[in-house]
Design an enzyme around this catalytic site. Structure first.
Site, PDB file in Angstrom:
ATOM      1  N   GLU A  37       4.551   4.552 -13.326  1.00 31.59           N
ATOM      2  CA  GLU A  37       6.063   3.929 -13.447  1.00 31.59           C
ATOM      3  C   GLU A  37       6.043   2.655 -12.822  1.00 31.59           C
ATOM      4  OE1 GLU A  37       8.635   4.255  -9.357  1.00 31.59           O
ATOM      5  OE2 GLU A  37       7.623   5.340  -9.501  1.00 31.59           O
ATOM      6  N   ARG A  51      10.734  -4.566 -10.652  1.00 37.69           N
ATOM      7  CA  ARG A  51      10.829  -6.119  -9.285  1.00 37.69           C
ATOM      8  C   ARG A  51      10.902  -6.905 -10.065  1.00 37.69           C
ATOM      9  NH1 ARG A  51       7.984  -3.042  -4.333  1.00 37.69           N
ATOM     10  NH2 ARG A  51       7.922  -0.922  -4.844  1.00 37.69           N
ATOM     11  N   LYS A  92      13.209  11.958  -4.453  1.00 36.11           N
ATOM     12  CA  LYS A  92      11.969  10.737  -3.976  1.00 36.11           C
ATOM     13  C   LYS A  92      11.979  10.982  -2.392  1.00 36.11           C
ATOM     14  CE  LYS A  92      10.862   6.293  -4.022  1.00 36.11           C
ATOM     15  NZ  LYS A  92      10.788   4.870  -5.205  1.00 36.11           N
TER      16      LYS A  92
END
Length: 164
Positions: free
Chosen positions: A3, A7, A90
């Site tokens: 993943e 950002r 999640k």
């Protein structure tokens, strides 16, 4: 499975490059909206992870049929996700949201829901999380410590210089 969180300005390019590696299943994390979803898929993401659950993002992800793991922290989030046809979430931020006791409490009324806790999970606590029947996997940033990341960056720069 890897993943790459969205950002940094280089995240989408990292996904593009990593998606070329045989056997790599690369996805985008920290996807916040429909624009980022489209960009991540265009870059080669094969799954999407978000820190939260919004209807526009969930509906857009559903329309793409790409695996989508939205973040939840409370029962209302799970119920909204169930209404949208989702049953995998999640649990984020896991430790700050009450840790294992909170996830156990949330799992009780949602017996068919499964979770990937992230946020504060450490190598020494991961087995405790993974022992919960409702937990499919855990996520953590301990996989690449800052010193290791610096070594990887140096090696990647050296390798990139060879391609000229």
């Amino acid at each position: 499975m890897l993943e790459v969180t969205l950002r940094t300005p280089l995240a989408l390019e990292a996904i593009r490059q990593m998606a070329r590696v045989d056997g790599a299943i690369v996805g985008a994390g920290t996807v916040l909206n429909e624009v980022q979803l489209a960009q991540a898929i265009d870059a080669g993401s094969r799954f999407i992870v978000s820190p939260g659950l919004t209807n526009p993002l969930a509906l857009a992800a559903r329309d793409t049929e790409i695996p989508f793991l939205p973040g939840i922290a409370i029962a209302a989030d799970i119920m909204r996700g169930l209404d949208l046809g989702l049953d995998r979430f999640k649990f984020f931020p896991a430790e700050a949201s009450g840790g294992i006791p909170a996830l156990k409490a949330l799992s009780a009324p949602f017996a068919n829901v499964r979770f990937c806790p992230t946020g504060g999970i450490r190598p020494d606590t991961a087995p405790d999380w993974l022992a919960l029947p409702s937990v499919l996997c855990v996520g953590g940033t301990w996989f690449v410590k800052p010193a290791t990341a610096r070594r990887y960056r140096r090696a990647a720069r050296a390798a990139a210089g060879l391609a000229r």
